[in-house]
Design an enzyme around this catalytic site. Structure first.
Site, short mmCIF file in Angstrom:
data_model
loop_
_atom_site.label_atom_id
_atom_site.label_comp_id
_atom_site.label_asym_id
_atom_site.label_seq_id
_atom_site.Cartn_x
_atom_site.Cartn_y
_atom_site.Cartn_z
N GLY A 119 0.83 -2.10 0.37
CA GLY A 119 -0.24 -0.31 -0.03
C GLY A 119 0.36 1.29 -0.53
O GLY A 119 0.49 2.68 0.36
N GLY A 121 2.45 2.16 -2.67
CA GLY A 121 2.65 3.05 -3.73
C GLY A 121 3.86 2.40 -3.95
O GLY A 121 4.63 3.72 -5.14
N SER A 123 4.75 -0.81 -5.59
CA SER A 123 4.19 -1.86 -6.93
C SER A 123 4.36 -2.65 -6.53
O SER A 123 5.11 -3.58 -6.90
CB SER A 123 4.27 -1.10 -8.15
N GLU A 178 -2.86 -7.93 -14.31
CA GLU A 178 -3.34 -7.13 -13.77
C GLU A 178 -4.75 -6.29 -13.88
O GLU A 178 -5.81 -6.87 -13.86
CB GLU A 178 -2.30 -6.72 -13.57
N ASP A 190 4.64 0.16 -13.26
CA ASP A 190 5.39 -0.82 -13.29
C ASP A 190 5.85 -1.77 -13.39
O ASP A 190 7.09 -2.27 -13.15
CB ASP A 190 3.89 -1.06 -11.92
#
Ligand code: GLA
Length: 395
Positions: A119, A121, A123, A178, A190
């Site tokens: 969480g 950020g 990735s 994803e 990412d």
């Protein structure tokens, strides 16, 4: 790696034969530009997802994670979501995509361990996807082209080195996993960052032409991450909503993607867009410009100017795109007032997570302690503040 190897032995009762690691990434400049076919600068960070694995003969796949209770088990030819183990979706999504391209894998055991904060950020999800794809490639060697895979003869557990082109095919495959399996309509930033990282170098990605270049960060500059402690979850839908605004703005402007739009053109055609689409377009178009000029500033060794683009990028996130939050704004403001800070902004999708800061090496220790202390004073929250090393991509 040792920790996950031990964990594998405990879970499966024998040693693993394949070791794979994929780094997390930090977005340096260029926010939400990737799916708008724009420009972005990133780096692979020294936080990883590790997967160790071994083939098994009964056609079952069994996954264990140090971060979650329970093991996830399923037959290799029946890959379905399990709401009780959403963490396994990233692996399963990749398996489905590999199979669709003709990769013939059967059963295996895999243990997963990560040092990428969840969480923040950075990735962890893309790193898990990449590590999953590379694990299968090592266990059941294949060569992936743009559209399909060719199986290779097994040579111990050694698959041949991955060339640049195959890296891009793997990045795209993981992105598809994803969006189709997990449901986040992300761009390629990412996955590319985790695969194309180079030690001490920044990755410059052109998301229209899918070209990659590297550039060193000047000596004496530290990359510092400040975690706001506010968790973000991209699957929450905010991300997909922002993407829809960008796509709607592009449609109204009559272009395939916002990459094609200059700031002057956007201002001139403002009345074609509703207010929210316009705000989002301003952010993306501005970010592309900042990356363009930022790359030039870096090349010229003008790190101060480069840092200014980071501050501007954050302001644009806060005021136009609205993917910041009070805690991230606070972290950037605190950082900005420190004499050693060169630039600071939120990194990644937004709505929480972390900021990325460029800091003069000479003042970095003081920066770390003073940002953490002042953030706690102002918000009551603890911020993890750490110096990040720029590393090579997944292997
Ligand atoms: C997330 C997505 C990326 C990118 C960034 C924002 O990390 O997964 O594709 O869009 O947000 O730049």
């Amino acid at each position: 790696m040792q920790e996950v190897e031990q964990f594998f032995r405990e879970q499966f009762g024998s040693p693993p034969s394949v070791f794979v690691q994929a780094p997390g990434r930090l977005e340096l400049l260029g926010n939400h530009t990737d799916y708008n076919e724009g420009l972005v600068m990133s780096l692979a960070a020294d936080k990883y997802i590790y997967i160790v694995s071994q083939r098994r003969n009964d056609g079952r796949i069994e996954l264990a994670s140090t971060a979650f209770e329970g093991r996830e088990t399923f037959p290799f030819d029946r890959i379905d979501k399990n709401p009780a183990a959403p963490w396994a979706d990233y692996v399963k999504g990749v398996l489905v995509q590999l199979r669709e391209r003709g990769v013939r894998f059967t059963g295996f055991n895999a243990a997963i361990h990560g040092t990428i904060p969840l969480g923040a950020g950075m990735s962890s999800s893309a790193a898990l996807e990449i590590a999953s794809a590379l694990t299968v490639r090592r266990l059941f060697p294949f060569h992936l082209t743009e559209t399909r895979a060719v199986m290779l003869a097994r040579n111990g557990e050694n698959a041949p080195a991955i060339d640049k082109q195959e890296r891009m095919s793997l990045a795209k495959l993981c992105q598809t996993a994803e969006s189709e399996f997990v449901g986040v309509n992300c761009g390629l930033l990412d996955q590319i960052s985790s695969l194309y990282g180079k030690a001490s170098q920044v990755i410059q990605i052109d998301c229209r032409h899918l070209s990659i270049e590297h550039q060193p960060l000047p000596a004496g500059v530290a990359v510092v991450v400040c975690d706001s402690g506010v968790k973000h979850s991209l699957a929450a839908g905010d991300y997909n909503a922002l993407r829809r605004h960008c796509e709607s703005a592009a449609r109204s402007l009559g272009v395939r993607a916002l990459r094609s739009v200059t700031p002057e053109e956007l201002r001139a055609k403002k009345n074609r867009l509703n207010e929210r689409d316009y705000e989002c377009a301003c952010h993306v178009v501005g970010e592309n410009q900042r990356v363009l000029f930022g790359e030039r500033a870096l090349r010229q060794g003008d790190i101060r100017q480069f840092g200014q683009f980071l501050f501007q990028s954050h302001e644009s996130s806060r005021d136009c795109f609205k993917n910041s939050c009070p805690e991230l704004d606070m972290l950037v403001e605190i950082a900005r007032s420190h004499p050693s800070c060169i630039g600071a902004r939120l990194t990644g999708g937004g709505f929480g997570g972390a900021t990325i800061n460029l800091v003069e090496q000479s003042g970095v220790r003081d920066f770390q302690s003073s940002v953490a202390a002042r953030y706690q004073e102002s918000t009551g929250r603890k911020s993890d503040v750490w110096i990040c090393q720029i590393v090579d991509g997944a292997e």
